[in-house]
Design a protein around this motif. Structure first.
Motif, short mmCIF file in Angstrom:
data_model
loop_
_atom_site.label_atom_id
_atom_site.label_comp_id
_atom_site.label_asym_id
_atom_site.label_seq_id
_atom_site.Cartn_x
_atom_site.Cartn_y
_atom_site.Cartn_z
N GLY A 55 33.57 26.92 44.85
CA GLY A 55 33.47 28.04 43.93
C GLY A 55 32.25 28.04 43.04
N VAL A 56 31.29 27.17 43.30
CA VAL A 56 30.05 27.21 42.51
C VAL A 56 29.21 28.36 43.03
CG1 VAL A 56 27.99 25.94 41.87
CG2 VAL A 56 30.16 24.72 42.11
N ALA A 57 28.89 29.29 42.13
CA ALA A 57 28.27 30.54 42.54
C ALA A 57 26.89 30.72 41.92
CB ALA A 57 29.16 31.72 42.14
N ASN A 58 26.05 31.45 42.64
CA ASN A 58 24.73 31.82 42.13
C ASN A 58 24.44 33.24 42.60
OD1 ASN A 58 23.29 29.39 40.85
ND2 ASN A 58 24.15 28.53 42.70
N VAL A 59 23.72 33.99 41.77
CA VAL A 59 23.29 35.32 42.16
C VAL A 59 21.81 35.48 41.85
CG1 VAL A 59 25.56 36.34 41.77
CG2 VAL A 59 23.89 36.33 39.91
N THR A 60 21.17 36.39 42.57
CA THR A 60 19.77 36.64 42.33
C THR A 60 19.59 37.35 40.98
OG1 THR A 60 17.76 37.48 43.37
CG2 THR A 60 19.70 38.89 43.48
N ASP A 61 18.41 37.19 40.40
CA ASP A 61 18.19 37.70 39.05
C ASP A 61 18.41 39.21 38.94
OD1 ASP A 61 15.47 35.42 38.15
OD2 ASP A 61 17.64 35.19 38.11
N SER A 62 18.07 39.95 39.96
CA SER A 62 18.14 41.42 39.87
C SER A 62 19.57 41.94 39.78
CB SER A 62 17.43 42.06 41.07
OG SER A 62 18.08 41.70 42.28
N VAL A 63 20.56 41.13 40.10
CA VAL A 63 21.96 41.57 40.03
C VAL A 63 22.76 40.75 39.02
CG1 VAL A 63 21.83 42.27 42.45
CG2 VAL A 63 22.89 40.09 41.85
N LYS A 64 22.10 39.84 38.34
CA LYS A 64 22.81 38.98 37.39
C LYS A 64 23.44 39.83 36.29
CE LYS A 64 21.07 35.00 37.34
NZ LYS A 64 20.19 33.82 37.21
N GLY A 65 24.71 39.54 36.01
CA GLY A 65 25.43 40.32 35.00
C GLY A 65 26.10 41.55 35.57
N ARG A 66 25.78 41.91 36.81
CA ARG A 66 26.39 43.09 37.44
C ARG A 66 27.23 42.73 38.65
NH1 ARG A 66 23.28 46.84 39.72
NH2 ARG A 66 21.57 45.43 40.25
N PHE A 67 26.77 41.77 39.45
CA PHE A 67 27.46 41.37 40.68
C PHE A 67 28.12 40.01 40.48
CE2 PHE A 67 24.68 43.75 44.05
CZ PHE A 67 24.82 44.91 43.33
N THR A 68 29.28 39.85 41.08
CA THR A 68 30.00 38.57 41.04
C THR A 68 30.47 38.23 42.44
OG1 THR A 68 30.79 39.02 38.79
CG2 THR A 68 31.91 37.29 40.03
N ILE A 69 30.16 37.03 42.88
CA ILE A 69 30.66 36.55 44.17
C ILE A 69 31.86 35.65 43.91
CG2 ILE A 69 29.05 34.58 44.20
CD1 ILE A 69 28.91 34.92 47.28
N SER A 70 32.88 35.78 44.75
CA SER A 70 34.08 34.96 44.61
C SER A 70 34.68 34.74 45.99
CB SER A 70 35.09 35.62 43.68
OG SER A 70 35.52 36.87 44.22
N ARG A 71 35.73 33.97 46.05
CA ARG A 71 36.34 33.67 47.36
C ARG A 71 37.82 33.34 47.21
NH1 ARG A 71 33.02 29.25 49.96
NH2 ARG A 71 34.72 29.26 51.50
N ASP A 72 38.52 33.53 48.30
CA ASP A 72 39.92 33.13 48.40
C ASP A 72 40.03 32.29 49.66
OD1 ASP A 72 42.66 32.87 48.88
OD2 ASP A 72 43.11 34.85 48.05
N ASN A 73 40.05 30.98 49.50
CA ASN A 73 40.04 30.11 50.68
C ASN A 73 41.30 30.26 51.52
OD1 ASN A 73 37.51 29.08 50.03
ND2 ASN A 73 38.36 27.39 48.84
N ALA A 74 42.41 30.55 50.88
CA ALA A 74 43.67 30.72 51.62
C ALA A 74 43.60 31.93 52.56
CB ALA A 74 44.84 30.86 50.66
N LYS A 75 42.81 32.92 52.16
CA LYS A 75 42.67 34.13 52.97
C LYS A 75 41.40 34.12 53.82
CE LYS A 75 45.28 37.12 49.82
NZ LYS A 75 45.25 38.37 48.99
N ASN A 76 40.66 33.03 53.73
CA ASN A 76 39.40 32.95 54.51
C ASN A 76 38.50 34.13 54.21
OD1 ASN A 76 38.64 30.76 56.03
ND2 ASN A 76 39.14 31.69 58.00
N THR A 77 38.39 34.48 52.94
CA THR A 77 37.69 35.69 52.53
C THR A 77 36.74 35.41 51.38
OG1 THR A 77 39.59 37.04 53.21
CG2 THR A 77 37.99 38.07 51.75
N VAL A 78 35.59 36.06 51.45
CA VAL A 78 34.60 36.01 50.38
C VAL A 78 34.38 37.43 49.88
CG1 VAL A 78 32.22 35.37 49.79
CG2 VAL A 78 33.52 34.00 51.44
N TYR A 79 34.20 37.59 48.57
CA TYR A 79 34.06 38.91 47.97
C TYR A 79 32.72 39.04 47.24
CZ TYR A 79 39.14 38.72 48.54
OH TYR A 79 40.41 38.59 49.06
#
Length: 124
Positions: A55-79
């Motif tokens: 769950g350690v996440a990073n985003v590019t500067d142009s979307v920082k504060g607007r985009f969030t990446i997350s995941r649900d390992n039980a569902k094998n899904t990334v958002y």
């Protein structure tokens, strides 16, 4: 079949939100590190965000504060939650991940997989 499937793209007005999903389907049993990229026609694909399995996440500067990446390992899904969208966010968005899968009953580890993309269009 080893496949990442993206969904959630569409047309939205500037300032709106969308949530993209990336599901590991078929014979994928584990998504390790994952990332989102985007590409505008005629331009190079660019990295948007990445997340480790822990769950350690990073985003590019142009979307920082607007985009969030997350995941649900039980569902094998990334958002990818995209808020305050801007016209310059218009692109095809692709999921990329290091995946483990089974083939003919044999586990394989660490394959680099890509989805086919989902289109995001932000109108002004």
């Amino acid at each position: 079949q080893v496949q990442l499937v993206e969904s959630g793209g569409g047309l939205v007005q500037a300032g709106g939100s969308l949530r993209l999903s990336c599901v590991g389907s078929g014979s994928i049993f584990r998504i390790n590190k994952a990332a989102w990229f985007r590409q505008v026609l005629g331009k190079q694909r660019e990295w948007v965000a990445s997340i480790t399995r822990d769950g350690v996440a990073n985003v590019t500067d142009s979307v920082k504060g607007r985009f969030t990446i997350s995941r649900d390992n039980a569902k094998n899904t990334v958002y990818l939650q995209m808020n305050s969208l801007k016209p310059e966010d218009t692109a095809a968005y692709y999921c990329n991940a290091d995946v483990d899968f089974t083939g003919w009953g044999i586990p394989y580890y660490g394959m680099d997989a890509w989805g086919k993309g989902t289109l995001v269009t932000v109108s002004s």
